[in-house]
Design a protein around this motif. Structure first.
Motif, PDB file in Angstrom:
ATOM      1  N   ARG A   1       0.833  -1.207   0.000  1.00 34.71           N
ATOM      2  CA  ARG A   1       0.000   0.000   0.000  1.00 34.71           C
ATOM      3  C   ARG A   1       0.861   1.247   0.000  1.00 34.71           C
ATOM      4  O   ARG A   1       0.525   2.263   0.595  1.00 34.71           O
ATOM      5  N   ASN A   2       2.030   1.119  -0.650  1.00 34.99           N
ATOM      6  CA  ASN A   2       2.858   2.297  -0.922  1.00 34.99           C
ATOM      7  C   ASN A   2       3.443   2.954   0.313  1.00 34.99           C
ATOM      8  O   ASN A   2       3.653   4.169   0.332  1.00 34.99           O
ATOM      9  N   SER A   3       3.713   2.195   1.350  1.00 32.43           N
ATOM     10  CA  SER A   3       4.243   2.802   2.568  1.00 32.43           C
ATOM     11  C   SER A   3       5.719   3.122   2.399  1.00 32.43           C
ATOM     12  O   SER A   3       6.454   2.405   1.724  1.00 32.43           O
ATOM     13  N   ASP A   4       6.179   4.212   3.009  1.00 30.41           N
ATOM     14  CA  ASP A   4       7.605   4.518   2.980  1.00 30.41           C
ATOM     15  C   ASP A   4       8.171   4.500   4.395  1.00 30.41           C
ATOM     16  O   ASP A   4       9.236   5.014   4.664  1.00 30.41           O
ATOM     17  N   GLY A   5       7.449   3.894   5.310  1.00 32.66           N
ATOM     18  CA  GLY A   5       7.975   3.778   6.668  1.00 32.66           C
ATOM     19  C   GLY A   5       7.063   4.392   7.705  1.00 32.66           C
ATOM     20  O   GLY A   5       6.702   3.747   8.667  1.00 32.66           O
ATOM     21  N   ALA A   6       6.651   5.638   7.480  1.00 34.00           N
ATOM     22  CA  ALA A   6       5.791   6.294   8.471  1.00 34.00           C
ATOM     23  C   ALA A   6       4.353   5.806   8.308  1.00 34.00           C
ATOM     24  O   ALA A   6       3.917   5.500   7.202  1.00 34.00           O
TER      25      ALA A   6
ATOM     26  N   SER B   1       0.246   2.147  -7.049  1.00 36.36           N
ATOM     27  CA  SER B   1      -1.022   2.870  -7.066  1.00 36.36           C
ATOM     28  C   SER B   1      -1.916   2.330  -8.174  1.00 36.36           C
ATOM     29  O   SER B   1      -3.103   2.595  -8.209  1.00 36.36           O
ATOM     30  N   LYS B   2      -1.312   1.555  -9.110  1.00 33.01           N
ATOM     31  CA  LYS B   2      -2.115   1.012 -10.208  1.00 33.01           C
ATOM     32  C   LYS B   2      -2.477  -0.441  -9.997  1.00 33.01           C
ATOM     33  O   LYS B   2      -3.495  -0.898 -10.489  1.00 33.01           O
ATOM     34  N   VAL B   3      -1.586  -1.186  -9.324  1.00 36.05           N
ATOM     35  CA  VAL B   3      -1.855  -2.596  -9.053  1.00 36.05           C
ATOM     36  C   VAL B   3      -2.089  -2.752  -7.560  1.00 36.05           C
ATOM     37  O   VAL B   3      -1.169  -2.639  -6.762  1.00 36.05           O
TER      38      VAL B   3
ATOM     39  N   LEU C   1      -8.898  -0.472  -2.617  1.00 32.91           N
ATOM     40  CA  LEU C   1      -9.762   0.264  -3.558  1.00 32.91           C
ATOM     41  C   LEU C   1      -9.608   1.769  -3.401  1.00 32.91           C
ATOM     42  O   LEU C   1      -9.696   2.518  -4.368  1.00 32.91           O
ATOM     43  N   ALA C   2      -9.353   2.201  -2.151  1.00 33.15           N
ATOM     44  CA  ALA C   2      -9.227   3.638  -1.897  1.00 33.15           C
ATOM     45  C   ALA C   2      -8.033   4.227  -2.632  1.00 33.15           C
ATOM     46  O   ALA C   2      -7.932   5.436  -2.787  1.00 33.15           O
ATOM     47  N   MET C   3      -7.118   3.364  -3.072  1.00 30.42           N
ATOM     48  CA  MET C   3      -5.984   3.863  -3.866  1.00 30.42           C
ATOM     49  C   MET C   3      -6.349   3.937  -5.344  1.00 30.42           C
ATOM     50  O   MET C   3      -5.541   4.333  -6.177  1.00 30.42           O
ATOM     51  N   GLN C   4      -7.582   3.525  -5.678  1.00 29.41           N
ATOM     52  CA  GLN C   4      -8.107   3.512  -7.048  1.00 29.41           C
ATOM     53  C   GLN C   4      -7.159   2.888  -8.056  1.00 29.41           C
ATOM     54  O   GLN C   4      -6.724   3.539  -9.013  1.00 29.41           O
ATOM     55  N   PRO C   5      -6.878   1.586  -7.861  1.00 22.80           N
ATOM     56  CA  PRO C   5      -5.984   0.899  -8.799  1.00 22.80           C
ATOM     57  C   PRO C   5      -6.704   0.553 -10.098  1.00 22.80           C
ATOM     58  O   PRO C   5      -7.935   0.514 -10.127  1.00 22.80           O
ATOM     59  N   GLU C   6      -5.923   0.307 -11.146  1.00 21.80           N
ATOM     60  CA  GLU C   6      -6.533  -0.136 -12.405  1.00 21.80           C
ATOM     61  C   GLU C   6      -6.704  -1.643 -12.379  1.00 21.80           C
ATOM     62  O   GLU C   6      -7.543  -2.199 -13.074  1.00 21.80           O
ATOM     63  N   THR C   7      -5.843  -2.293 -11.605  1.00 21.42           N
ATOM     64  CA  THR C   7      -5.885  -3.749 -11.496  1.00 21.42           C
ATOM     65  C   THR C   7      -5.971  -4.131 -10.036  1.00 21.42           C
ATOM     66  O   THR C   7      -5.249  -3.589  -9.205  1.00 21.42           O
ATOM     67  N   LEU C   8      -6.865  -5.067  -9.737  1.00 26.85           N
ATOM     68  CA  LEU C   8      -7.012  -5.529  -8.356  1.00 26.85           C
ATOM     69  C   LEU C   8      -6.589  -6.993  -8.299  1.00 26.85           C
ATOM     70  O   LEU C   8      -7.086  -7.817  -9.050  1.00 26.85           O
TER      71      LEU C   8
END
Lengths: 248, 285
Positions: free
Chosen positions: A210-215, B82-84, B156-163
């Motif tokens: 989920r794109n975390s960078d640590g914080a 953010s896409k996958v 889903l809250a990241m609005q990906p194109e692929t789940l």
């Protein structure tokens, strides 16, 4: 668990945590400002009344949450009463401290009671995530707060894991005798250590995904009438402090 | 915008403890389709998923997104993730925060969006999985199925194109499986590419446009479920065939050819409808 229940279901759940924090802080200041044991006791009563009749926490639950702390307070109060008389010619234990000493002990105990009531007010009316976000606004270091968040969450995950393991062990007679119980307990601890390691790895992967960078960044919950609540809390809190200062 | 959205080109991966999870595995996922990934335990499904999201990096071969190889730099990963969106199997190992709304906000906050937008996305995601009413609940008071839905909302809250979902149906009761299928159907209808790892052959047969079968870290078969799942080698590795397909085939052996809306029935309800229609035709003639 009792604290959890109250924090999520009390009447002041939606009141901004800042307001509750200010009121609780005022309670603690008042506890230290109180000159006599009676005044400190009054502060404790006010804070307890705020939790019970204000936030609507059932009296019985309040007492059950407070019981462990009260027990410690009683134990330390009693140990203060017993003073070792080393200077005197007859080496012995005296159970009758002098008058000023007694007053000091009473003051310490009542002051602790008031502080306890003030802290209980905050913890019983405010869920921990709200307290953490309040501390974040007070500019406490992020690392500390992230640790608090993770500890809080993993507390429940681990307690569930412990519960499941113990059930599974009991189902296979793991606690039948004392010797077997000891071995099972060892197994439980060993298993938990491995689980903690694996779960921390899994959490790390999930954070990366989920794109975390640590914080750990989260959205804060919105609260009703924040500024009005803060004003009310500050005003009533100051009143308590003033009361503690004025009374002898 | 044609061509596969995600592609593995002879990807090999070996875990530090020596387990060979993927061996020269090549496969493609088509844009906007529903793809089911099947395979025995340990066939490499989860490892493959971790490659799609850039969490694992292939030791040999490459992963392509939208025709170009993945960029493993910090910025590239940020964009890819953010896409996958990847949802893991165990909800307890991916929910960090104590309250539902907070947890769902974790991903979009990491994308660096402003607060109003995050708030809006969180509410939309919770609505999409039917958890809007539980937004203020603490995570540990939710049921297993609800936790799973919160995990999906978090991605889903990241609005990906692929789940990408790793065994989303595992541990759910029949009613919750149906609800989740409806959620996934809605996402697919909105144009999202959905990839699911599953052990449920009947679900894969009825739901997927495309199936990928893995065996010991290699691609065994990739194609339409009606063709792939009836193959002998696939039947052997998966330990069976979809019930609906088997019944349809058996009926055709005794001369009953079933067609629902012009194609072979894919789900139980379609099968029953086709049998009833056939019975109606025969009683008329």
């Amino acid at each position: 668990m009792l604290i959890e229940q109250s924090a999520y279901s009390n009447r002041w759940r939606q009141v901004s945590p800042a307001a509750k924090g200010i009121f609780s802080l005022c309670g603690m200041v008042a506890a230290f400002a109180a000159a006599s044991p009676g005044t400190a006791l009054l502060v404790a009563l006010i804070m307890t009344a705020a939790s019970i009749s204000g936030a609507g926490i059932p009296l019985l639950r309040y007492l059950r949450v407070a019981a462990p702390a009260l027990f410690f307070l009683l134990a330390s109060g009693l140990s203060l009463l017993i003073s070792l008389d080393l200077g005197a010619s007859t080496l012995g234990v005296s159970l009758h401290p002098a008058e000023p000493e007694l007053l000091r002990i009473a003051r310490v105990c009542c002051r602790s009671l008031a502080c306890l009531a003030a802290l209980l007010f905050l913890t019983l009316t405010t869920p921990l995530p709200d307290i953490i976000s309040l501390l974040r606004r007070c500019k406490l270091p992020d690392t500390l707060l992230d640790l608090m968040t993770l500890c809080y969450r993993t507390l429940f995950v681990l307690s569930e894991a412990i519960h499941e393991t113990i059930t599974a062990q009991s189902a296979r007679l793991g606690y039948a005798t004392f010797a077997i119980s000891l071995r099972s307990m060892g197994g439980l601890v060993g298993n938990l250590i491995v689980q903690v390691w694996q779960r921390s790895q899994a959490l790390h992967l999930a954070a990366l995904a989920r794109n975390s960078d640590g914080a750990l960044r989260f959205l804060e919950n919105p609260h009703d009438n924040t500024s009005r609540n803060i004003f009310l809390a500050a005003a009533s809190g100051s009143l308590v402090v003033a009361l503690a200062l004025i009374l002898p | 915008m044609t061509g596969p959205i995600l592609k593995l080109e002879s990807v090999s991966y070996c875990y530090p403890d020596g387990t060979r999870a993927l061996e020269s595995c090549s496969l493609a996922v088509q844009r906007g389709q529903r793809t089911a990934v099947l395979g025995a335990n340990g066939a490499g499904k989860t490892t493959m998923f971790l490659h799609l999201n850039g969490i694992l990096r292939p030791l040999a071969g490459q992963v392509c997104w939208d025709g170009s190889p993945l960029d493993y730099s910090r910025g590239g990963m940020r964009q890819l993730r953010s896409k996958v969106g990847l949802v893991f199997q165990n909800p307890d190992s991916q929910l960090f925060s104590a309250s539902v709304r907070e947890d769902v906000s974790f991903g979009p906050m990491n994308l660096g969006l402003d607060e109003a937008l995050v708030r809006q996305r969180v509410e939309e995601a919770l609505l999409a999985v039917g958890m809007a009413e539980s937004a203020d609940k603490p995570v540990h008071n939710l049921s297993y199925g609800q936790k799973k839905r919160v995990c999906i909302a978090g991605v889903l809250a990241m609005q990906p194109e692929t789940l990408v979902l790793d065994e989303p149906m595992a541990g759910l009761d029949a009613a919750m499986q149906e609800e989740l299928t409806a959620v996934l159907e809605g996402l697919h209808a909105s144009g999202m590419t959905v990839i699911i790892a599953t052990h449920d052959l009947d679900f894969a047969y009825g739901w997927a446009d495309d199936v990928i079968v893995l065996q010991s870290g290699r691609l065994l078969a990739n194609g339409a479920p009606a063709e792939v799942l009836m193959r002998d080698d696939v039947r052997k590795t998966l330990g069976g065939t979809p019930l609906v397909a088997e019944i349809t085939a058996s009926l055709s052996l005794i001369g009953v050819e079933l067609r629902a809306n012009g194609y072979l029935p894919r789900s139980k309800s379609e099968l029953l409808k086709a049998i009833n229609a056939q019975a109606g035709r025969e009683s008329k003639s």
